[in-house]
Design an enzyme around this catalytic site. Structure first.
Site, PDB file in Angstrom:
ATOM      1  N   GLU A  48       0.865  -1.171   0.000  1.00 16.78           N
ATOM      2  CA  GLU A  48       0.000   0.000   0.000  1.00 16.78           C
ATOM      3  C   GLU A  48       0.907   1.229   0.000  1.00 16.78           C
ATOM      4  OE1 GLU A  48      -2.714   0.381   3.315  1.00 16.78           O
ATOM      5  OE2 GLU A  48      -3.584   2.193   2.452  1.00 16.78           O
ATOM      6  N   ARG A  63       5.367 -12.663   9.662  1.00 18.92           N
ATOM      7  CA  ARG A  63       6.026 -11.370   9.450  1.00 18.92           C
ATOM      8  C   ARG A  63       7.413 -11.402  10.036  1.00 18.92           C
ATOM      9  NH1 ARG A  63       1.931  -7.584   8.611  1.00 18.92           N
ATOM     10  NH2 ARG A  63       3.239  -5.772   8.827  1.00 18.92           N
ATOM     11  N   LYS A 118       4.327   0.711   9.523  1.00 18.17           N
ATOM     12  CA  LYS A 118       4.377   2.003   8.840  1.00 18.17           C
ATOM     13  C   LYS A 118       3.752   3.100   9.683  1.00 18.17           C
ATOM     14  CE  LYS A 118       3.155   0.125   4.863  1.00 18.17           C
ATOM     15  NZ  LYS A 118       2.546  -0.012   3.544  1.00 18.17           N
TER      16      LYS A 118
HETATM   17  P1  ATP Z   1       2.794  -2.285   7.939  1.00 24.69           P
HETATM   18  O1  ATP Z   1       2.059  -2.929   9.062  1.00 24.69           O
HETATM   19  O2  ATP Z   1       4.254  -2.126   8.177  1.00 24.69           O
HETATM   20  O3  ATP Z   1       2.134  -1.061   7.446  1.00 24.69           O
HETATM   21  P2  ATP Z   1       1.548  -3.690   5.831  1.00 24.69           P
HETATM   22  O4  ATP Z   1       1.390  -5.156   5.820  1.00 24.69           O
HETATM   23  O5  ATP Z   1       0.343  -2.869   6.101  1.00 24.69           O
HETATM   24  O6  ATP Z   1       2.751  -3.345   6.782  1.00 24.69           O
HETATM   25  P3  ATP Z   1       1.722  -3.419   3.030  1.00 24.69           P
HETATM   26  O7  ATP Z   1       2.182  -2.275   2.219  1.00 24.69           O
HETATM   27  O8  ATP Z   1       0.277  -3.764   3.010  1.00 24.69           O
HETATM   28  O9  ATP Z   1       2.190  -3.164   4.506  1.00 24.69           O
HETATM   29  O10 ATP Z   1       2.600  -4.705   2.711  1.00 24.69           O
HETATM   30  C1  ATP Z   1       2.919  -5.178   1.430  1.00 24.69           C
HETATM   31  C2  ATP Z   1       3.316  -6.621   1.545  1.00 24.69           C
HETATM   32  O11 ATP Z   1       4.436  -6.757   2.402  1.00 24.69           O
HETATM   33  C3  ATP Z   1       2.212  -7.435   2.142  1.00 24.69           C
HETATM   34  O12 ATP Z   1       2.084  -8.635   1.410  1.00 24.69           O
HETATM   35  C4  ATP Z   1       2.656  -7.694   3.548  1.00 24.69           C
HETATM   36  O13 ATP Z   1       2.157  -8.882   4.037  1.00 24.69           O
HETATM   37  C5  ATP Z   1       4.179  -7.701   3.405  1.00 24.69           C
HETATM   38  N1  ATP Z   1       4.812  -7.287   4.658  1.00 24.69           N
HETATM   39  C6  ATP Z   1       4.624  -6.144   5.337  1.00 24.69           C
HETATM   40  N2  ATP Z   1       5.314  -6.128   6.482  1.00 24.69           N
HETATM   41  C7  ATP Z   1       5.975  -7.312   6.544  1.00 24.69           C
HETATM   42  C8  ATP Z   1       6.864  -7.917   7.499  1.00 24.69           C
HETATM   43  N3  ATP Z   1       7.203  -7.295   8.615  1.00 24.69           N
HETATM   44  N4  ATP Z   1       7.348  -9.134   7.213  1.00 24.69           N
HETATM   45  C9  ATP Z   1       7.006  -9.764   6.075  1.00 24.69           C
HETATM   46  N5  ATP Z   1       6.185  -9.269   5.147  1.00 24.69           N
HETATM   47  C10 ATP Z   1       5.661  -8.056   5.371  1.00 24.69           C
HETATM   48 MG    MG Z   2      -1.367  -2.858   4.827  1.00 23.68          MG
END
Ligand code: ATP
Ligand code: MG
Length: 556
Positions: free
Chosen positions: A35, A261, A271
């Site tokens: 995102e 994760r 984020k």
């Molecule tokens: P955050 O909680 O840091 O905002 P998010 O999952 O909302 O992370 P996205 O931009 O939606 O962030 O993530 C893009 C991809 O990266 C998704 O498939 C998510 O599952 C993966 N991802 C995000 N954070 C991690 C992590 N700490 N370890 C592994 N994969 C991750």
């Molecule tokens: Mg997200």
């Protein structure tokens, strides 16, 4: 280490192998779906290496898809930064997509669901929706609007799109099962109304936006994704992912697989928290070298190889855990030990006058760039009568464990001669301001006969060296699990940045370029700062120390 390692196949690759064997797929299509509401961090790197790595190793491809259904938090700046980071990590996407590319199709599928009696327009407000949802132990209650006619639903949904209703006054909801033990299946929202937002891709065209759980499976299916890899928190959403695809007219049904994760000690990764650090100016920005962002790690001096290596080394599983910072640091240390040319830099300069060295002499010495790799060649150093050594490399008196310079003792100047300290000159306050030494001209390249020289220290010519600023970084947080017992901001490490403004570096480093990395002998690995360096202004970042001495009370 050459940057890549062979790890046993993770469970996802094993699933893919069997899907290929069974003939259910002949090529594999994955996607990385960020995102654009912030910069990528090292956790995202885990997902990138997994998704793009699979596309590289199998006959297949990986898309970069921006999951842009919440324009309130998303920006073009983040889109561009994410593209740069993915490329920098060494990957190229097969196709660049935005979930917003599919808004019209998503709308069409919603109409399909309404026509099939599987979605309805609900007038409950957000608070009422929560109230009706029930809990983990109690079933939910059906919305009083659940049994609207198809005609009424079609009309209301169309008018939602046309902008007739206020934010929060209506939603489009799936019609599944309010008694389901899985709360995600209790008539989840598919669309909500959001007026007045300018979407970075679609502008002001839409005032209704599809929800993530509805958008994601359809976007995957439109792109022909075979394996949709996501983190464990989506495990409970999988039945909804499957429900959406089972109830619309689309042929492709990707398989969602969840993995755990990445969490890293002594830092924060979400984020939301990283945004807070940037907005409250607790760090200099998204690329602050203390940040666990890809942009921060890049500016800090990490190599893409070391990050890929780290992601391979930690593996992909379903078990939650927290990885020690040392694992990431060892990845970069290992890589830089192999590739970084050696240089000399004095971080806390103490002047040394070599009394028996001619004042007008400048002796050119050849120094090897790497002790284990001759192909990195040599460089020139100039020895002069006045040099600098590090203040920590001299003590008036010390026991035998101290293998540096003491009054009356001898030490080798790295790549040059053995010197003996004759006198420590002090100012009125008793602080040492200069050392007087003599050198032994017979000791270039070999040890003196009959005397034992305790150690080797680094030095820089006082007249040939260049001034530089050096930034030493420590962990962003002082607690391994920041925020565990309260606000994570209280766990920020106040000593995470130390700026040394009066360093002296060897002449060769005046030609340092952004993207080059060096070992400053006995000090660590360093690179030129990409943002604050300028012609005539050298600013170096410490990428990582030579050894993992954190919390162990220093070196030697
Ligand atoms: P955050 O909680 O840091 O905002 P998010 O999952 O909302 O992370 P996205 O931009 O939606 O962030 O993530 C893009 C991809 O990266 C998704 O498939 C998510 O599952 C993966 N991802 C995000 N954070 C991690 C992590 N700490 N370890 C592994 N994969 C991750
Ligand atoms: Mg997200």
């Amino acid at each position: 280490m050459n940057g890549e390692i062979n790890t046993p196949k993770n469970f996802i690759r094993q699933i893919i192998d069997s899907d290929l064997q069974s003939g259910s797929h002949s090529t594999i299509h994955t996607r990385f779906p960020p995102e654009p509401n912030g910069y990528l961090h090292i956790g995202h790197a885990k997902s990138i290496v997994l998704n793009f790595g699979i596309a590289q190793d199998y006959p297949g491809s990986c898309n970069l898809r921006f999951d842009d259904t919440n324009p309130a938090k998303e920006e073009e700046e983040f889109v561009e930064a994410i593209k740069e980071d993915v490329r920098w990590l060494g990957y190229e996407w097969a196709e660049l997509r935005f979930a917003s590319n599919y808004f019209e199709q998503l709308y069409g599928f919603a109409v399909e669901l309404i026509n099939a009696g599987k979605a309805f327009v609900c007038d409950l407000n957000p608070e009422q929706v929560r109230e009706y949802r029930g809990t983990l132990t109690e079933p939910g209650r059906e919305s009083p609007f659940r049994n609207r006619t198809i005609e009424e639903n079609l009309d209301l949904f169309k008018r939602m799109r046309a902008g007739e209703f206020a934010d929060g006054s209506r939603t489009l909801r799936a019609r599944i099962d309010m008694a389901s033990p899985n709360i995600n299946l209790r008539d989840p929202a598919l669309y909500r109304i959001r007026h007045g937002l300018i979407h970075h891709q679609t502008g002001a065209e839409w005032c209704i936006y599809p929800m993530y759980d509805y958008t994601h499976p359809i976007s995957d299916a439109i792109e022909g994704i075979t394996h949709s890899l996501c983190t464990l928190e989506f495990e409970d959403h999988r039945p909804l992912y499957d429900w959406v695809l089972d109830n619309i007219s689309i042929d492709c049904h990707p398989r969602q697989i969840e993995f755990s994760r990445l969490n890293l000690e002594y830092t924060v990764m979400s984020k939301r928290r990283l945004t807070q650090l940037v907005q409250e100016k607790r760090v200099s920005g998204w690329s602050d070298p203390r940040m666990p962002t890809i942009a921060g790690l890049r500016r800090r001096g990490y190599t893409p190889e070391s990050i890929r290596h780290f992601c391979e080394a930690i593996g992909v599983t379903k078990s939650e855990g927290t990885v020690e910072m040392g694992v990431l640091e060892n990845s970069i240390r290992g890589h830089l030990d192999a590739i970084a040319p050696r240089r000399m830099a004095v971080l806390d300069p103490l002047k040394v006058v070599i009394s028996n060295y001619p004042a007008d002499q400048g002796e050119v010495l050849q120094a090897g760039n790497h002790p284990k790799d001759d192909t990195l060649g040599t460089r020139e150093l100039v020895l002069t009568r006045e040099i600098y050594i590090d203040r920590a490399d001299f003590r008036e008196e010390a026991n035998k464990k101290y293998k540096r310079l003491v009054l009356g003792g001898e030490v080798r100047l790295r790549n040059a001669y053995v010197v003996r300290c004759d006198e420590a000159v002090k100012d009125a306050s008793g602080r040492i301001i200069e050392l007087r030494c003599t050198y032994d001209p017979d000791t270039l390249g070999h040890n003196p006969e009959g005397r034992k020289v305790r150690g080797v220290i680094h030095w820089v010519s006082a007249t040939q060296g260049h001034k530089a600023e050096v930034r030493l970084y420590d962990r962003l947080c002082k607690s391994a699990e920041p925020g565990k017992g309260g606000d994570f901001l209280d766990d920020l490490n106040p000593e995470s940045l130390q700026v040394l403004r009066d360093c002296i570096v060897e002449p060769e480093l005046a030609r340092a370029a952004v993207g080059e990395r060096y070992q400053f002998e006995r000090e660590g690995y360093f690179c030129l700062d990409s943002e604050d360096s300028a012609p005539g202004r050298l600013v170096f970042n410490r990428i990582v120390s030579l050894r993992d001495s954190w919390g162990k009370g220093g070196d030697e």
